[in-house]
Design an enzyme around this catalytic site. Structure first.
Site, mmCIF file in Angstrom:
data_model
loop_
_atom_site.group_PDB
_atom_site.id
_atom_site.type_symbol
_atom_site.label_atom_id
_atom_site.label_comp_id
_atom_site.label_asym_id
_atom_site.label_seq_id
_atom_site.Cartn_x
_atom_site.Cartn_y
_atom_site.Cartn_z
ATOM 1 N N LYS A 116 0.809 -1.218 0.000
ATOM 2 C CA LYS A 116 0.000 0.000 0.000
ATOM 3 C C LYS A 116 0.844 1.270 0.000
ATOM 4 C CE LYS A 116 -4.142 -1.919 2.236
ATOM 5 N NZ LYS A 116 -3.686 -3.282 2.483
ATOM 6 N N GLY A 165 -9.560 -5.061 4.544
ATOM 7 C CA GLY A 165 -9.854 -4.261 5.724
ATOM 8 C C GLY A 165 -9.326 -4.842 7.021
ATOM 9 N N GLU A 200 -2.567 7.228 7.379
ATOM 10 C CA GLU A 200 -3.145 8.220 6.467
ATOM 11 C C GLU A 200 -4.189 9.052 7.200
ATOM 12 O OE1 GLU A 200 -3.102 6.540 1.925
ATOM 13 O OE2 GLU A 200 -4.722 5.860 3.211
ATOM 14 N N HIS A 235 -14.767 -2.811 8.510
ATOM 15 C CA HIS A 235 -14.028 -2.366 7.326
ATOM 16 C C HIS A 235 -14.104 -3.374 6.181
ATOM 17 C CE1 HIS A 235 -12.455 0.978 9.647
ATOM 18 N NE2 HIS A 235 -11.980 0.149 10.538
ATOM 19 N N ASN A 291 -6.829 -3.105 -6.377
ATOM 20 C CA ASN A 291 -6.958 -4.558 -6.307
ATOM 21 C C ASN A 291 -6.689 -5.143 -7.687
ATOM 22 O OD1 ASN A 291 -7.725 -4.969 -3.525
ATOM 23 N ND2 ASN A 291 -9.614 -3.913 -4.048
ATOM 24 N N ARG A 293 -7.149 -7.843 -9.366
ATOM 25 C CA ARG A 293 -7.908 -9.085 -9.568
ATOM 26 C C ARG A 293 -9.367 -8.738 -9.825
ATOM 27 N NH1 ARG A 293 -10.724 -8.706 -4.931
ATOM 28 N NH2 ARG A 293 -9.632 -8.098 -3.026
#
Length: 442
Positions: A116, A165, A200, A235, A291, A293
């Site tokens: 990330k 999440g 973040e 999440h 993502n 996929r």
């Protein structure tokens, strides 16, 4: 075009992929664990290979066993579905090294977007908006305290690797940051990831909106509409819809353009999703993650565009041309039907005594189980995806209410009562909701 496809997955998504593989005239090969031997997808494939015990590490996550299954069945291509090995760059490389076609983006793209922090920095360079946050991995809580002070509270704390999440937490002060950092670190350790944590700026009352992209065989990247995934517990997504009722046409265009830039930045090929957090009040957005996929919620895009995204993946992997991308029309919802308690959302596996799916205009059910099957505790408790389409959001909502009422599952605990409750909730029914909706309902 290759002539046979091994589906390296199980349950609902394996069944859904097998359906398209066979419809397009290709041979479908399934793999299964001992716990899944009686599931519908195993019977519906042209060939099926037992991988091993229920433990995913000895079956669905065992790269060599999956490749051996392809070899002994003569499969020429591998589709990973979602979860398990789908976003493992080493698996993509192993598939190609074995002389098979990998139905997905390049291993390099998977690797670059799997972290990330790296993905966030890359998107910022590509001109995609990102939230204020850390540009380097944070591995010690003392570093996190200093970083959070610079970003400003509240902050979102999450693992740099992995998805779904898991491990995410919101910190509103230093004490909360220490707790969230420790929780994220434990989650990273359980998943086998490294100790890197990302911080973040947290957006209050945000919407979670994602853009479906396709990286075509000719090198172009196109956006295929957006999906609102703001109904979440812990999440993790529960209900999705397209189009998002919380963004303007102008914001939609900006998000779609940014998603195309994101795909172009990594030379993306195949189906992928650029996820964003939207400040609905300011009508602005920031990049969340990519993502690499097929997404669980891809049917809502299929319903509003008429595109079979799995067929698109097959064609792109084979280097075939892809026709014009239809503009989305109408409205669609997806309700994830889980074997879980509808109040606390804890898994509730068991044997299915009655399984009655709804039908009718605009209703689609992608299921992984049938009457008599056992939902085991070894895997994700997703049993089916109830999808509905209408010319308008109001029509789709009415069809969803009828479909939820007509869906009967007896045996395992299930969240259909929650879905019915959600449909009657004024925030959801009116389209004015955010990622905190489920928490407010509970």
């Amino acid at each position: 075009m290759f002539e046979s496809v091994l589906v390296a997955n199980r349950g609902e998504i394996a069944r859904r992929i097998i359906r398209t593989v066979r419809r397009t005239g290709l041979r479908a090969v399934a793999v299964y664990s001992e716990a899944d031997a009686d599931l519908p997808y195993v019977r519906e494939a042209d060939d099926a290979v037992l991988l091993g015990p229920a433990d995913p590490r000895q079956s669905y996550l065992d790269v060599e066993r999956v490749l051996d299954a392809a070899r002994i069945t003569g499969a020429q291509a591998v589709h990973p579905g979602y979860g398990f090995l789908a976003e493992r760059a080493d698996f993509a490389r192993a598939v190609e090294k074995a002389g098979l076609t990998w139905i997905g983006p390049s291993a390099d793209a998977i690797e670059r977007m799997g972290d990330k922090i790296n993905a966030r920095n890359l998107m910022e360079q590509a001109g995609v908006p990102v939230a204020a946050g850390t540009r380097m991995p944070v591995t010690e809580v003392e570093q996190a305290v200093v970083a959070a002070a610079g970003i400003g509270y509240p902050v979102m704390v999450k693992t740099a690797g992995g998805g779904g999440g898991i491990g995410m937490g919101v910190a509103r002060d230093e004490e909360g940051l220490v707790k969230a950092f420790e929780a994220a670190s434990r989650a990273a350790a359980r998943s086998g990831g490294g100790p890197a944590i990302l911080l973040e700026r947290y957006i209050e009352r945000a919407r979670h909106v994602e853009v479906q992209i396709l990286g075509l065989a000719d090198g172009r990247v196109v956006a295929v509409g957006e999906r609102d995934c703001s109904v979440q517990r812990r999440h993790q997504k529960v209900v999705e819809e397209s189009p998002s009722p919380g963004i303007t046409a102008e914001l939609r265009e900006r998000m779609l353009a940014a998603a195309v830039r994101a795909g172009e930045a990594v030379g993306y090929r195949g189906a992928g999703t650029v996820e964003c957090l939207v400040d609905a009040e300011k009508q602005d957005f920031v990049f969340l993650e990519m993502n690499t996929r097929l997404q669980v919620e891809h049917p809502v895009t299929e319903l509003v565009t008429g595109i079979d995204l799995v067929e698109a993946q097959l064609r792109i992997a084979a280097g075939a041309d892809f026709g014009p991308i239809p503009a989305p029309r109408g409205h669609a919802f997806e309700f994830r039907v889980y074997a879980e308690d509808p109040k606390r959302f804890f898994p509730g596996p068991g044997k299915i005594g009655v399984w009655k799916e709804p039908s009718g205009d605009g209703v689609r059910v992608d299921s992984g189980y049938a009457e008599g099957n056992i939902v085991t505790p070894f895997y994700d408790p997703l049993m089916a995806k109830l999808c509905v389409y209408g010319e308008t959001r109001e029509e789709a909502l009415e069809r969803a209410r009828r479909a939820v009422a007509d869906f009967t599952v007896v045996g395992p605990k299930n969240n259909l009562p929650f879905c019915a409750e959600l449909l009657d909730h004024p925030e959801f029914a009116g389209g004015d909701y955010d990622t905190g909706l489920v928490s407010r309902m509970r």
